[in-house]
Scaffold this motif. Structure first.
Motif, PDB file in Angstrom:
ATOM      1  N   HIS A 167       0.808  -1.215   0.000  1.00 28.28           N
ATOM      2  CA  HIS A 167       0.000   0.000   0.000  1.00 28.28           C
ATOM      3  C   HIS A 167       0.845   1.271   0.000  1.00 28.28           C
ATOM      4  CE1 HIS A 167      -3.159  -2.884   0.792  1.00 28.28           C
ATOM      5  NE2 HIS A 167      -3.990  -1.952   0.353  1.00 28.28           N
ATOM      6  N   LEU A 168       1.993   1.238   0.643  1.00 24.95           N
ATOM      7  CA  LEU A 168       2.879   2.404   0.583  1.00 24.95           C
ATOM      8  C   LEU A 168       3.458   2.551  -0.815  1.00 24.95           C
ATOM      9  CD1 LEU A 168       4.886   2.339   3.935  1.00 24.95           C
ATOM     10  CD2 LEU A 168       3.010   3.852   3.287  1.00 24.95           C
ATOM     11  N   ALA A 169       3.833   1.422  -1.426  1.00 27.22           N
ATOM     12  CA  ALA A 169       4.382   1.466  -2.784  1.00 27.22           C
ATOM     13  C   ALA A 169       3.347   1.991  -3.770  1.00 27.22           C
ATOM     14  CB  ALA A 169       4.865   0.076  -3.207  1.00 27.22           C
ATOM     15  N   ALA A 170       2.081   1.743  -3.493  1.00 29.31           N
ATOM     16  CA  ALA A 170       1.010   2.230  -4.364  1.00 29.31           C
ATOM     17  C   ALA A 170       0.660   3.688  -4.074  1.00 29.31           C
ATOM     18  CB  ALA A 170      -0.237   1.354  -4.193  1.00 29.31           C
ATOM     19  N   GLY A 171       1.353   4.293  -3.127  1.00 32.62           N
ATOM     20  CA  GLY A 171       1.146   5.709  -2.852  1.00 32.62           C
ATOM     21  C   GLY A 171       0.113   6.011  -1.790  1.00 32.62           C
ATOM     22  N   MET A 172      -0.252   5.032  -0.969  1.00 32.40           N
ATOM     23  CA  MET A 172      -1.264   5.231   0.066  1.00 32.40           C
ATOM     24  C   MET A 172      -0.948   6.422   0.961  1.00 32.40           C
ATOM     25  SD  MET A 172      -2.278   2.692   3.197  1.00 32.40           S
ATOM     26  CE  MET A 172      -0.961   3.187   4.293  1.00 32.40           C
ATOM     27  N   ALA A 173       0.288   6.534   1.388  1.00 35.91           N
ATOM     28  CA  ALA A 173       0.611   7.549   2.380  1.00 35.91           C
ATOM     29  C   ALA A 173       1.382   8.723   1.803  1.00 35.91           C
ATOM     30  CB  ALA A 173       1.383   6.918   3.539  1.00 35.91           C
ATOM     31  N   GLY A 174       1.408   8.852   0.502  1.00 39.22           N
ATOM     32  CA  GLY A 174       2.036   9.999  -0.141  1.00 39.22           C
ATOM     33  C   GLY A 174       3.455  10.287   0.304  1.00 39.22           C
ATOM     34  N   GLY A 175       4.333   9.331   0.169  1.00 39.39           N
ATOM     35  CA  GLY A 175       5.734   9.563   0.496  1.00 39.39           C
ATOM     36  C   GLY A 175       6.064   9.319   1.948  1.00 39.39           C
ATOM     37  N   ALA A 176       5.491   8.338   2.543  1.00 38.21           N
ATOM     38  CA  ALA A 176       5.772   8.010   3.936  1.00 38.21           C
ATOM     39  C   ALA A 176       7.166   7.415   4.085  1.00 38.21           C
ATOM     40  CB  ALA A 176       4.730   7.037   4.471  1.00 38.21           C
ATOM     41  N   GLU A 177       7.734   7.586   5.266  1.00 39.06           N
ATOM     42  CA  GLU A 177       8.977   6.911   5.622  1.00 39.06           C
ATOM     43  C   GLU A 177       8.597   5.603   6.295  1.00 39.06           C
ATOM     44  OE1 GLU A 177      12.082   8.989   7.783  1.00 39.06           O
ATOM     45  OE2 GLU A 177      11.147  10.870   7.213  1.00 39.06           O
ATOM     46  N   CYS A 205      11.281  -5.350   0.797  1.00 40.94           N
ATOM     47  CA  CYS A 205      11.423  -3.929   0.441  1.00 40.94           C
ATOM     48  C   CYS A 205      12.126  -3.767  -0.899  1.00 40.94           C
ATOM     49  CB  CYS A 205      12.171  -3.177   1.537  1.00 40.94           C
ATOM     50  SG  CYS A 205      11.211  -2.997   3.050  1.00 40.94           S
ATOM     51  N   ILE A 206      13.182  -4.526  -1.118  1.00 41.10           N
ATOM     52  CA  ILE A 206      13.905  -4.449  -2.391  1.00 41.10           C
ATOM     53  C   ILE A 206      12.990  -4.849  -3.544  1.00 41.10           C
ATOM     54  CG2 ILE A 206      15.743  -5.532  -3.757  1.00 41.10           C
ATOM     55  CD1 ILE A 206      17.408  -5.580  -1.134  1.00 41.10           C
ATOM     56  N   ALA A 207      12.228  -5.917  -3.382  1.00 41.70           N
ATOM     57  CA  ALA A 207      11.335  -6.397  -4.435  1.00 41.70           C
ATOM     58  C   ALA A 207      10.267  -5.367  -4.791  1.00 41.70           C
ATOM     59  CB  ALA A 207      10.666  -7.706  -4.011  1.00 41.70           C
ATOM     60  N   ASN A 208       9.959  -4.473  -3.847  1.00 37.68           N
ATOM     61  CA  ASN A 208       8.936  -3.453  -4.085  1.00 37.68           C
ATOM     62  C   ASN A 208       9.528  -2.052  -4.240  1.00 37.68           C
ATOM     63  OD1 ASN A 208       6.049  -4.691  -3.710  1.00 37.68           O
ATOM     64  ND2 ASN A 208       7.400  -5.728  -2.271  1.00 37.68           N
ATOM     65  N   ALA A 209      10.852  -1.982  -4.447  1.00 39.55           N
ATOM     66  CA  ALA A 209      11.554  -0.705  -4.609  1.00 39.55           C
ATOM     67  C   ALA A 209      11.202   0.265  -3.476  1.00 39.55           C
ATOM     68  CB  ALA A 209      11.248  -0.097  -5.979  1.00 39.55           C
ATOM     69  N   MET A 210      11.164  -0.257  -2.267  1.00 31.40           N
ATOM     70  CA  MET A 210      10.787   0.535  -1.091  1.00 31.40           C
ATOM     71  C   MET A 210      11.999   0.660  -0.173  1.00 31.40           C
ATOM     72  SD  MET A 210       8.334   2.013   0.765  1.00 31.40           S
ATOM     73  CE  MET A 210       6.879   1.475  -0.087  1.00 31.40           C
ATOM     74  N   HIS A 211      12.351   1.887   0.172  1.00 27.37           N
ATOM     75  CA  HIS A 211      13.436   2.122   1.125  1.00 27.37           C
ATOM     76  C   HIS A 211      12.862   2.045   2.536  1.00 27.37           C
ATOM     77  CE1 HIS A 211      16.992   3.688   3.036  1.00 27.37           C
ATOM     78  NE2 HIS A 211      16.222   4.550   3.663  1.00 27.37           N
ATOM     79  N   ALA A 212      13.576   1.394   3.435  1.00 21.94           N
ATOM     80  CA  ALA A 212      13.120   1.301   4.820  1.00 21.94           C
ATOM     81  C   ALA A 212      14.311   1.282   5.760  1.00 21.94           C
ATOM     82  CB  ALA A 212      12.287   0.046   5.031  1.00 21.94           C
ATOM     83  N   LEU A 213      14.092   1.816   6.947  1.00 18.17           N
ATOM     84  CA  LEU A 213      15.035   1.665   8.047  1.00 18.17           C
ATOM     85  C   LEU A 213      14.585   0.428   8.809  1.00 18.17           C
ATOM     86  CD1 LEU A 213      17.253   2.662  10.003  1.00 18.17           C
ATOM     87  CD2 LEU A 213      15.484   4.030  11.128  1.00 18.17           C
ATOM     88  N   ILE A 214      15.499  -0.535   8.999  1.00 16.48           N
ATOM     89  CA  ILE A 214      15.160  -1.769   9.708  1.00 16.48           C
ATOM     90  C   ILE A 214      16.002  -1.830  10.973  1.00 16.48           C
ATOM     91  CG2 ILE A 214      15.035  -4.287   9.590  1.00 16.48           C
ATOM     92  CD1 ILE A 214      14.945  -4.015   6.507  1.00 16.48           C
TER      93      ILE A 214
END
Length: 172
Positions: A36-46, A94-103
């Motif tokens: 949902h974040l990758a689809a833009g749900m939160a408009g640029g959330a961290e 995260c990599i598979a969805n081109a999503m950057h995250a702090l883990i």
């Protein structure tokens, strides 16, 4: 009028924090959030992903006899391996969805670790999975999601697996 703006991270983006463990329920919650974040749900959330690693003493307990040092070392190695596996699974997702995250991996009881992480990161949303325990199991085992819903200083989303997936996860 009260300020009701969501909590924001350093870059002015909403921080979404996801609590993960080695269960299918938490993995589903993370997948749901990333999708949902990758689809833009939160408009640029961290995205911040947190795994609470229990301390060896909380698993082994006190009152150990001879050889307890060996048991604690074995349990610590097992807990460290579990944490590494959880982090790797989250990283791959995260990599598979081109999503950057702090883990992050933080030691302690999950309910307290997640609420403290919310405050540390000034999260606007905490996402946790639901194990689907009934009232009796929740009373004996406690519920991380229930505790966080009442104590976290942000909105809490409890993600439940669809019934078909939940039944599959419970048989594994």
């Amino acid at each position: 009028m009260a300020d009701t703006a969501p909590a924001e991270g350093e870059k002015g983006k909403t921080v979404v924090l996801v609590g993960v463990d080695d269960s299918e329920h938490s993995n589903y919650a993370l997948e749901w959030t990333v999708r949902h974040l990758a689809a833009g749900m939160a408009g640029g959330a961290e995205l911040v992903i947190v795994h609470a690693k229990p301390s060896p003493s909380s698993v082994v307990g006190f009152g150990a006899g001879p050889g307890s040092g060996e048991v604690v070392r074995y349990v610590e190695a097992d807990l460290r391996k579990t944490a590494e596996d959880v982090v790797e699974r989250a990283r791959r997702l995260c990599i598979a969805n081109a999503m950057h995250a702090l883990i992050e991996v933080m030691e302690g009881e999950p309910r307290y670790v997640l609420c403290n992480a919310v405050d540390k990161h000034n999260a606007g949303l905490l996402v946790v999975g639901s194990h689907g325990y009934g009232a009796i199991k929740r009373a004996f085992l406690g519920s991380v999601s229930d505790y966080c819903a009442h104590h976290a200083h942000c909105s809490v989303m409890i993600v439940k697996q669809p019934k078909a997936k939940r039944a599959h996860a419970e048989t594994q």
